[in-house]
Scaffold this active site. Structure first.
Site, PDB file in Angstrom:
ATOM      1  N   SER A  88      39.627  44.971  43.224  1.00  0.00           N
ATOM      2  CA  SER A  88      39.730  43.906  44.225  1.00  0.00           C
ATOM      3  C   SER A  88      41.169  43.711  44.692  1.00  0.00           C
ATOM      4  CB  SER A  88      39.172  42.600  43.642  1.00  0.00           C
ATOM      5  OG  SER A  88      37.785  42.725  43.392  1.00  0.00           O
ATOM      6  N   ALA A  89      42.107  43.549  43.755  1.00  0.00           N
ATOM      7  CA  ALA A  89      43.502  43.321  44.130  1.00  0.00           C
ATOM      8  C   ALA A  89      44.179  44.610  44.573  1.00  0.00           C
ATOM      9  CB  ALA A  89      44.259  42.698  42.959  1.00  0.00           C
ATOM     10  N   GLU A  96      42.600  55.614  40.544  1.00  0.00           N
ATOM     11  CA  GLU A  96      41.348  54.959  40.168  1.00  0.00           C
ATOM     12  C   GLU A  96      40.620  55.828  39.150  1.00  0.00           C
ATOM     13  OE1 GLU A  96      38.144  53.103  39.247  1.00  0.00           O
ATOM     14  OE2 GLU A  96      39.644  52.094  40.498  1.00  0.00           O
ATOM     15  N   ALA A  97      40.262  55.228  38.015  1.00  0.00           N
ATOM     16  CA  ALA A  97      39.609  55.983  36.939  1.00  0.00           C
ATOM     17  C   ALA A  97      38.211  56.449  37.315  1.00  0.00           C
ATOM     18  CB  ALA A  97      39.550  55.137  35.670  1.00  0.00           C
ATOM     19  N   HIS A 132      33.572  36.552  34.873  1.00  0.00           N
ATOM     20  CA  HIS A 132      34.786  36.019  35.491  1.00  0.00           C
ATOM     21  C   HIS A 132      35.967  36.059  34.520  1.00  0.00           C
ATOM     22  CE1 HIS A 132      31.817  33.246  37.870  1.00  0.00           C
ATOM     23  NE2 HIS A 132      31.765  34.500  38.271  1.00  0.00           N
TER      24      HIS A 132
END
Length: 543
Positions: free
Chosen positions: A13-14, A34-35, A472
């Site tokens: 997201s970030a 990115e994994a 969350h």
């Protein structure tokens, strides 16, 4: 060895927003690691596909939490996105910023530039709000499309009428002036398709010649020269893959998320010396705060059986499901275009609460016990209720020195006495909402926790037996002043005591907010871009 100005670890997201912001300057080069794979899978883009991506190990880290004092010996499943877009590619689509006081509290904890008036311009800059909302609070020209659910359901309407009968008003925009009230959910869905951080921000940015996105790149360590970060080591292809090192002329930014960012710091020798030495890792920078302070929302789900009306349980089976699939293919509507929850409600646990400290969600469906996302056979409706600002804190720590091992995740749900009181109040309110007069024609009986549960201790025991994460997690690399004992990064997101290294994701939250975390995590990525490039703060707004 390839060298870029900035190396971002994690296209979540970030990270996707951050890559977009940094690469707006054509003189800057950005590498994103990115994994997971590219976000090619069709279930990512189908809103109801979250039921499938929830357990898909190819695009989901599939973590497990450690049993805690109030989980009745259960190890709770903790999915996290492992693909472009990260968890924004597998989550429930909800767009919920939080309350003004959440961010004002961050600023009061010593974080300059993070008050509500400071972060509101970033929320607005990212957003293309389609629907109700005052322009003082909402953006109309950003990349992130935010809509309100178009599904109109008799059970949802009756639930909201029930809330009004209990004194909870309807609120046309819980991301506006005030959060309190009840309404249909706002979500990142348009035309029956998910809007992830990858589709909104990274995909346009990756067309720029100064951005390189590398997938299947599992970060194994930050490269340090003395007290400066100069690059990242990763394995191309995951465990057993080809070791690669990429260098950063200016900075390395960790955006791996609340579980992965502290794990990578610890693997790199940055963390509590005792923990690192226990796993045979050389201490490169002692920082006891790394991984400490984890918070999450813990939600029991109150379930009632339904009569005289169809629920999603029936619509999602047999010929009904085929009909819904055809409806989505032709019109992009129907249950396949829905979020997992349809109605959001924010209210008080008691008269002394200064602002809403409870969040409740309503779904005209019910799910099998212990199998989240799998619908029950008989009709039901569900209210999930949770405390918005818990006091309890846990941690994220290395399980071993193997970068492919899952981190050890201990949330310590309900260990704070206040949290136990508020979660019980939430369950009581959920019961009252489901038993309200407007729902009476459809309410058969309460299935869980059931009519035999009435005392506070009985409600707490029920929560202990059945409550789960709301997905969350935050606060494991907290933002705060250098003189504090609990902060990992400063208010510029720089790791204390090191240069060339920042963290920009939900882990930097110093305290849990009154919201699902995706919206605020996107905001953190947006603000991080300005901080890193040294841009003047977006004009603060008095709202």
């Amino acid at each position: 060895m390839d060298t870029f100005d900035y190396v971002i670890v994690g296209a979540g997201s970030a990270g996707c927003v951050l890559a977009s912001r940094l690469s707006e300057d054509p003189s800057v080069t950005v590498c994103v690691l990115e994994a997971g794979p590219r976000d090619w899978h069709p279930y990512i883009h189908l809103p109801a596909g979250f039921i499938k991506t929830f357990y898909m190990k190819s695009i989901n880290w599939g973590y497990q939490q450690e049993p805690g004092p109030y989980t009745a010996g259960r190890s709770i499943y903790a999915p996290r996105g492992k693909t472009l877009g990260g968890s924004s590619s597998i989550n429930g689509h909800v767009y919920n910023r939080g309350q003004r006081q959440d961010f004002d509290t961050w600023a009061q904890m010593g974080n300059r530039g993070w008050s509500y008036s400071d972060v509101l311009p970033h929320f607005k800059r990212m957003e293309k709000r389609i629907g109700a909302g005052e322009d003082q609070y909402r953006g109309r020209d950003g990349n992130l499309i935010v809509t309100t659910m178009e599904w109109k359901d008799r059970l949802c309407e009756s639930f909201m009428d029930g809330a009004v009968s209990l004194g909870i008003p309807r609120n046309p925009d819980y991301n506006g002036a005030i959060q309190e009230g009840v309404s249909y959910v706002q979500r990142t869905i348009q035309n029956g398709r998910r809007v992830s951080s990858a589709t909104a921000f990274l995909r346009p940015a990756s067309k720029r010649p100064n951005v390189e996105v590398r997938t299947h790149a599992h970060a194994t360590g930050v490269v340090l020269e003395g007290k400066r970060a100069v690059g990242v080591r990763y394995s191309r292809g995951g465990r057993g893959g080809v070791p690669v090192e990429v260098r950063a002329r200016k900075e390395v930014i960790l955006s791996g998320g609340t579980y992965n960012s502290p794990q990578l710091l610890q693997l790199s020798g940055i963390g509590a010396p005792e923990l690192l030495q226990e796993h045979g890792i050389e201490v490169r920078h002692a920082l006891n705060s790394v991984g400490e302070g984890l918070q999450d929302h813990y939600a029991p789900r109150t379930v009632a059986r339904v009569k005289n009306i169809k629920t999603i349980n029936e619509l999602a089976r047999g010929l009904n499901l085929w009909g819904e699939a055809l409806k989505w293919a032709v019109t992009r509507r129907g249950i396949l275009s829905l979020s997992p929850t349809m109605v959001y409600c924010f209210w008080h646990s008691g008269e002394t609460a200064e602002s809403s400290d409870l969040q409740l969600t309503f779904t005209p469906a019910s799910y099998k016990e212990g199998v989240q996302g799998q619908l029950e056979d008989e009709p039901g409706m569900t209210v999930a209720s949770w405390q918005q600002r818990p006091e309890s804190r846990g941690y994220v720590r290395l399980r071993s020195a193997d970068p492919f091992d899952q981190p050890l995740i201990q949330t310590n749900y309900l260990t704070a006495e206040l949290d136990r009181r508020v979660v019980v109040a939430g369950m009581k309110l959920a019961r009252r909402l489901l038993a309200s007069a407007p729902l009476a024609p459809y309410y058969a009986y309460e299935d869980f926790p059931g009519p035999k549960v009435n005392t506070d201790d009985e409600f707490l025991a029920a929560a202990t037996q059945r409550a789960t994460t709301t997905f969350h997690p935050g606060c494991s690399c907290r933002m705060g002043p250098a003189e504090s004992t609990w902060a990992t990064v400063d208010d510029q997101l720089r790791v204390h005591g090191l240069s060339g290294l920042r963290v920009a994701d939900a882990s930097i939250m110093p305290r849990m907010i009154s919201a699902n975390l995706n919206a605020a995590t996107l905001m953190i990525g947006d603000k991080a871009g300005d901080l890193i490039l040294g841009k003047a703060a977006v004009a603060s707004l008095s709202a």
